[in-house]
Scaffold this active site. Structure first.
Site, short mmCIF file in Angstrom:
data_model
loop_
_atom_site.label_atom_id
_atom_site.label_comp_id
_atom_site.label_asym_id
_atom_site.label_seq_id
_atom_site.Cartn_x
_atom_site.Cartn_y
_atom_site.Cartn_z
N TYR A 78 15.16 30.80 6.70
CA TYR A 78 13.91 31.37 7.21
C TYR A 78 13.98 31.50 8.74
CZ TYR A 78 11.68 30.78 2.67
OH TYR A 78 11.36 30.87 1.35
N LYS A 102 0.84 -1.20 0.00
CA LYS A 102 0.00 0.00 0.00
C LYS A 102 0.88 1.25 0.00
CE LYS A 102 -0.36 -0.01 5.05
NZ LYS A 102 -1.24 0.19 6.19
C1 LIG Z 1 -4.15 -4.07 8.15
C2 LIG Z 1 -2.66 -3.96 8.06
N1 LIG Z 1 -1.93 -5.08 8.01
C3 LIG Z 1 -0.59 -5.05 7.92
C4 LIG Z 1 0.10 -3.85 7.91
C5 LIG Z 1 1.60 -3.86 7.82
O1 LIG Z 1 2.16 -3.33 8.98
P1 LIG Z 1 3.74 -3.18 9.14
O2 LIG Z 1 4.17 -2.21 8.11
O3 LIG Z 1 3.88 -2.64 10.51
O4 LIG Z 1 4.33 -4.53 8.95
C6 LIG Z 1 -0.61 -2.66 7.99
C7 LIG Z 1 0.10 -1.37 8.00
O5 LIG Z 1 -0.23 -0.41 8.59
C8 LIG Z 1 -2.04 -2.70 8.07
O6 LIG Z 1 -2.78 -1.60 8.14
#
Ligand SMILES: Cc1ncc(COP(=O)(O)O)c(C=O)c1O
Length: 404
Positions: free
Chosen positions: A290, A40
């Site tokens: 800045y 993602k």
């Molecule tokens: C539903 C879900 N599963 C797995 C993960 C993976 O988590 P991580 O990056 O901590 O391994 C996430 C990440 O936020 C998540 O939202």
């Protein structure tokens, strides 16, 4: 280090290290647990298409995304493995998910109804159900499983004539309809007791819900549900808690982010580099940037780097972070601007315009870890990675596993 001759700044990603981190995680959790790498947010900012290509030879069970658009983008790239959307989506998006062959997460009975409606009344397209065991942001309440689970089973026709229909089309086999259940842990990377106590409490809440759910599925002649709870931290820190689980959903560990005390460190995957675009010798008392938050203490040499918060360098590193040039640590001075960052390079003597500074990663025998940057910026490594903007070209190496 990449030679990127034309870029003022860029991100390097080592696909070999990415693959090795996945292999390391697999060794920890065992072969009987399927891997669903989280890609993602464009693979945590690094580039989902390359991440998928790099990890494909490891034959994961599917890919995890958070939005329907991310899933559809993977499909458009030609991804054929299952794509799980592990976050609630709007009902309009459920129809798009269906068309793209994505596996959505349903969090309440309205979602179930909308998913069935999107299929014109059928219920064969696979979906996951999230169970809320304490994260509080999504999912059916664990405590109410005896009430909502029979409702889902009834809606998808898992009893009575539905079973015959499902059986007739062969869709009673695992992988169709209600595919799985999962939960998400809120503190798997927390240090000390707090982490482990809450992890174990969430896992036992999840197991208790499964103990109610399993007989209901048997009774309704619904296939056993696929089950999982572990992110990277849970997989690496509590692998013994995975028994009877079918999958893990690792993200940050693959991309080189540490997962808390007691867990092995992943290999570094990412480096952030920028070129020196100006060098100036300044007299004592020269104001900088800045807000003029820095003045030279004496005669100093300042190097301006072609990277700023518009590229995703956390502005919180102003007057506190550092970079490496030729392996030497140089302090960031003054406020970070949108496009540039200034470091005090007096210690190194004259630098050349075009020399490369490292904000994250290795430079000669020195290194700035992702976690160090996150800590100094008062944030988490997830945010540092996903905050890197599109202005920085992503330079992947060894994407194809045959490449040496
Ligand atoms: C539903 C879900 N599963 C797995 C993960 C993976 O988590 P991580 O990056 O901590 O391994 C996430 C990440 O936020 C998540 O939202």
């Amino acid at each position: 280090m990449s030679t990127e001759p034309t870029a003022r700044a860029w991100v390097e990603i080592d696909a070999r290290a990415l693959r090795r981190n996945l292999q390391r995680l697999r060794a920890e959790v065992g072969d009987q647990v399927a891997l669903i790498p989280m890609v993602k947010a464009d693979a945590y900012g690094l580039g989902a298409s390359e991440a998928v290509r790099a990890l494909e030879p490891e034959a994961p069970a599917g890919w995890g995304v958070a939005t329907v658009d991310e899933g559809l983008a993977l499909r458009a790239m030609g991804v054929v493995r299952p794509i799980y959307v592990f976050a609630p989506v709007t009902h309009v998006d459920l129809s798009r998910a269906l068309r793209g062959g994505l596996i959505p997460t349903l969090s309440n009975l309205h979602d179930v109804d909308a998913w069935i409606q999107a299929q014109g009344g059928s219920s064969e397209a696979p979906f996951s159900v999230e169970i809320d065991t304490g994260m509080g942001r999504a999912g059916f309440p664990a405590a109410g499983v005896a009430a909502w689970a029979p409702q889902i089973l009834a809606r998808i026709g898992a009893t009575g004539p539905g079973v015959a229909a499902v059986g007739a089309t062969g869709s009673a086999s695992r992988g169709l309809g209600w595919l799985g259940v999962f939960t998400h842990l809120h503190s798997a990377d927390e240090p000390g007791l707090k982490g482990s106590a809450t992890v174990h409490s969430q896992i036992s809440t999840f197991r208790a819900a499964l103990a109610v759910l399993d007989p209901l599925c048997v009774e309704a002649r619904h296939p056993r549900l696929h089950r999982h709870f572990a992110n990277s931290a849970a997989a690496m820190r509590f692998p013994e808690a995975l028994q009877e689980m079918d999958a893990v959903r690792p993200g940050i560990f693959l991309y080189g982010g540490g997962v808390g005390e007691g867990a092995p460190e992943p290999e570094a995957v990412v480096a952030v580099r920028a070129r020196v675009i100006r060098v100036a010798k300044v007299p004592p008392g020269t104001p900088l940037g800045y807000g003029s938050t820095y003045q030279s203490q004496g005669q100093e040499t300042w190097a301006t780097l072609g990277i700023g918060y518009g590229d995703g360098v956390p502005r919180a590193l102003s007057n506190r972070g550092s970079v490496l040039v030729r392996g030497v640590r140089l302090p960031i001075i003054g406020r970070i601007s949108m496009d540039v960052t200034v470091v005090d390079s007096s210690e190194l003597g004259p630098l050349e315009v075009g020399e490369v500074a490292t904000l994250v990663g290795a430079s000669e025998r020195n290194r700035i870890a992702l976690s160090e940057v996150a800590e100094q910026a008062g944030t988490i490594h997830y945010e540092v990675l996903t905050g890197l903007t599109r202005r920085l070209p992503r330079v992947w190496s060894h994407v194809d596993s045959a490449e040496s």
